[in-house]
Design an enzyme around this catalytic site. Structure first.
Site, PDB file in Angstrom:
ATOM      1  N   HIS A 164       0.832  -1.222   0.000  1.00 39.47           N
ATOM      2  CA  HIS A 164       0.000   0.000   0.000  1.00 39.47           C
ATOM      3  C   HIS A 164       0.860   1.262   0.000  1.00 39.47           C
ATOM      4  O   HIS A 164       0.428   2.311   0.482  1.00 39.47           O
ATOM      5  CB  HIS A 164      -0.952   0.048   1.198  1.00 39.47           C
ATOM      6  CG  HIS A 164      -1.643  -1.258   1.459  1.00 39.47           C
ATOM      7  ND1 HIS A 164      -2.837  -1.600   0.868  1.00 39.47           N
ATOM      8  CD2 HIS A 164      -1.279  -2.324   2.226  1.00 39.47           C
ATOM      9  CE1 HIS A 164      -3.194  -2.808   1.281  1.00 39.47           C
ATOM     10  NE2 HIS A 164      -2.261  -3.277   2.088  1.00 39.47           N
ATOM     11  N   SER A 291      14.632  21.665 -16.179  1.00 31.01           N
ATOM     12  CA  SER A 291      13.431  22.455 -16.413  1.00 31.01           C
ATOM     13  C   SER A 291      13.862  23.797 -16.966  1.00 31.01           C
ATOM     14  O   SER A 291      14.908  24.329 -16.606  1.00 31.01           O
ATOM     15  CB  SER A 291      12.693  22.631 -15.082  1.00 31.01           C
ATOM     16  OG  SER A 291      11.916  23.805 -15.140  1.00 31.01           O
ATOM     17  N   LYS A 297      16.044  21.620 -11.060  1.00 24.97           N
ATOM     18  CA  LYS A 297      15.358  20.348 -11.318  1.00 24.97           C
ATOM     19  C   LYS A 297      16.099  19.376 -12.209  1.00 24.97           C
ATOM     20  O   LYS A 297      16.794  19.747 -13.137  1.00 24.97           O
ATOM     21  CB  LYS A 297      13.984  20.634 -11.942  1.00 24.97           C
ATOM     22  CG  LYS A 297      13.098  21.310 -10.921  1.00 24.97           C
ATOM     23  CD  LYS A 297      11.665  21.063 -11.090  1.00 24.97           C
ATOM     24  CE  LYS A 297      11.249  19.655 -11.125  1.00 24.97           C
ATOM     25  NZ  LYS A 297       9.799  19.570 -11.284  1.00 24.97           N
ATOM     26  N   ASN A 299      14.553  16.006 -13.996  1.00 27.39           N
ATOM     27  CA  ASN A 299      13.321  15.227 -14.122  1.00 27.39           C
ATOM     28  C   ASN A 299      13.577  13.848 -14.727  1.00 27.39           C
ATOM     29  O   ASN A 299      14.346  13.726 -15.672  1.00 27.39           O
ATOM     30  CB  ASN A 299      12.320  15.987 -14.998  1.00 27.39           C
ATOM     31  CG  ASN A 299      11.927  17.314 -14.379  1.00 27.39           C
ATOM     32  OD1 ASN A 299      11.864  17.433 -13.156  1.00 27.39           O
ATOM     33  ND2 ASN A 299      11.702  18.303 -15.207  1.00 27.39           N
ATOM     34  N   GLU A 304       9.320   8.251 -16.964  1.00 32.37           N
ATOM     35  CA  GLU A 304       7.962   8.794 -17.159  1.00 32.37           C
ATOM     36  C   GLU A 304       7.442   8.472 -18.555  1.00 32.37           C
ATOM     37  O   GLU A 304       6.285   8.082 -18.738  1.00 32.37           O
ATOM     38  CB  GLU A 304       7.963  10.313 -16.956  1.00 32.37           C
ATOM     39  CG  GLU A 304       8.111  10.725 -15.507  1.00 32.37           C
ATOM     40  CD  GLU A 304       8.286  12.231 -15.389  1.00 32.37           C
ATOM     41  OE1 GLU A 304       7.294  12.955 -15.517  1.00 32.37           O
ATOM     42  OE2 GLU A 304       9.428  12.690 -15.194  1.00 32.37           O
TER      43      GLU A 304
END
Ligand code: ARG
Length: 486
Positions: A164, A291, A297, A299, A304
């Site tokens: 979970h 970014s 940043k 990423n 993704e």
């Protein structure tokens, strides 16, 4: 003969038609822009068919020689980007056949004896897909190797295992990596099983009903390597089924979608682990992007995108299933729509496997043997996270069971202890013996051995469990398996 005349002539149905196709219809119905990538399989299939026609004396050996010569030149032209693909000629099959006829005349026109584009295209797609499956299997194997290497380097690294997405029990990071090795192993099994059903010959079914020429279909199957382990030719046994069903493509895409789903799960974890809140791992810069507005940043674009591209392949599976569901026997033009989803599934999966292999395992420089890329593991962050979540609570319950408490009572006692720890803002192993004894008198000094992460890990030594000793056995097993397999 002008090329225009030839194009018209090469359309075997053209004499019947009073008006030409509109440009829009031509564009709508043609497939050459995408199915030209089947050219190798198309030529391979044609040559096998022609060889059999000659062997059966349906065409002369001189015709066969001419066909071979012509196809050799066509292969060169395509390979060197000198082949002119024509939309007017609809698809890869008609383009190649027209060029052959242009080169070798009547011999070229005889190639299509006892054959239809319906059995031709089904054969081409199968031949093409068979090779792609072999490449995918190699990529899967390599990726498995890389993950086992990552596991081997991180056997003693402890991280929180989750259920979970809540800290559940401590596990070894290697154990986590090996879970994916198992998933990829089943993917590999699936692709191999699908390959058996892909590798069957439709050719000889002609348009739908078979043909009146004395073809030797088994000979063609043998030439094309469509044989089973014993070398027995694998030939589709019903001509209607052979030209019309695309279940082999659906099965493949299903296996591809499932494999992408596995990679998507890994992607989700990599994204989480890379976030500041976890800080478990870093990916090499070349797999991340910055970014344009937030200078701090990095990423995780690659994971993704893999997660996103999984949606595409799952979509292709749905597309192919839907393509098939309303089709009466036998061939319908609907089936031309099988190619783009199939091609895109293959391309997406192959690229994803390659990039993940390099991103996770690193790529070995051929000259130096030094690896670049590869996942960087922050063992300390993982361990701290495991300590935060009372991950050894189950161990404490098991300890109390060993002291004679029924498991349900032990569970209750530990719940109290966790509450105590939470209230005093301490980890379980930071509570002192008096505090612990206050909850249950059977707790003694030896409890601290089970409250450590290492103690917890070591205790889980059942087959498939997370103890370092068990993981080392698993790594050995996998390596032996790879040695026999590869
Ligand atoms: N381009 C077609 C396909 O991909 C080849 C088969 C065409 N057959 C036909 N009867 N029109 O399915």
């Amino acid at each position: 003969m002008s090329s225009n005349q030839l194009d018209k002539k090469s359309q075997s149905w053209s004499a019947l038609f009073a008006e030409p196709m509109s440009e829009l219809v031509k564009r709508y119905t043609s497939s050459v822009t995408f199915d030209k990538r089947l050219w190798r399989a198309d030529i391979e299939g044609s040559l096998a068919h022609a060889e059999m026609l000659a062997h059966q004396k349906i065409i002369s050996s001189t015709d066969y020689d001419e066909i071979v010569k012509g196809m050799r030149r066509i292969s060169e032209e395509i390979h060197n980007n000198q082949f002119e693909w024509k939309l007017d000629l609809e698809d890869v099959h008609l383009n190649i056949e027209a060029r052959l006829t242009q080169m070798v005349g009547d011999a070229g026109k005889r190639l299509h004896t006892g054959r239809s584009r319906n059995d031709q295209v089904a054969t081409d797609v199968r031949l093409w897909l068979r090779d792609e499956i072999d490449e995918i299997c190699d990529l899967l194997k390599h990726f498995q190797h890389s993950l086992v290497e990552v596991a081997e380097a991180n056997v003693e690294v402890v991280m929180p295992g989750f259920t979970h997405l809540q800290v559940a029990q401590p596990i070894s990071f290697a154990h986590h990596m090996l879970a994916y090795v198992e998933m990829l192993g089943r993917d590999l099994e699936r692709f191999k099983e699908v390959r058996v059903r892909v590798n069957r010959l439709p050719l000889g079914s002609a348009a739908l009903a078979g043909t009146s020429y004395p073809l030797d279909r088994e000979r063609v199957a043998r030439t094309l390597g469509m044989v089973d382990k014993e070398g027995t030719p694998c030939v589709c046994q019903n001509s209607l089924d052979a030209v019309s069903d695309r279940d082999f493509a659906i099965e493949f895409t299903s296996a591809a979608a499932l494999c992408m789903v596995h990679i998507s799960r890994m992607s989700e974890e990599l994204v989480l682990w890379m976030s500041q809140n976890f800080g478990f791992i870093k990916l090499s810069d070349r797999f991340t992007t910055g970014s344009s507005i937030m200078p701090q940043k990095k990423n995780p674009d690659v994971p993704e995108l893999a997660r996103g591209k999984t949606g595409r392949v799952v979509g292709h599976l749905m597309g192919l299933l839907t393509l098939m569901k309303g089709q009466p026997l036998a061939y319908n033009k609907d089936n031309q729509e099988d190619k783009e989803p199939l091609f895109d599934s293959v391309d997406t999966l192959k690229d994803t496997l390659r990039i993940f292999d390099e991103m996770m395992g690193g790529q070995e420089e051929a000259k130096t043997g030094v690896k670049s890329g590869g996942i960087q593991v922050n063992a300390q962050a993982m361990e701290e996270a495991a300590l935060k979540g009372y991950a050894t609570a189950t161990d404490l319950a098991d300890y109390l069971v060993r002291k004679g408490l029924p498991f349900r009572d032990a569970h209750e006692a530990v719940a109290k202890i966790v509450r105590l720890a939470q209230n005093s803002n301490k980890g379980l192993s930071e509570l002192n013996i008096t505090e612990l004894k206050a909850v249950n008198t059977s707790i003694e000094e030896d409890v601290f051995e089970v409250l450590t992460l290492k103690g917890s890990l070591n205790a889980r030594s059942t087959l498939g469990g997370t103890s370092p000793a068990q993981i080392r056995l698993q790594i050995d097993r996998l390596k032996n398996h790879f040695r026999e397999r590869d």
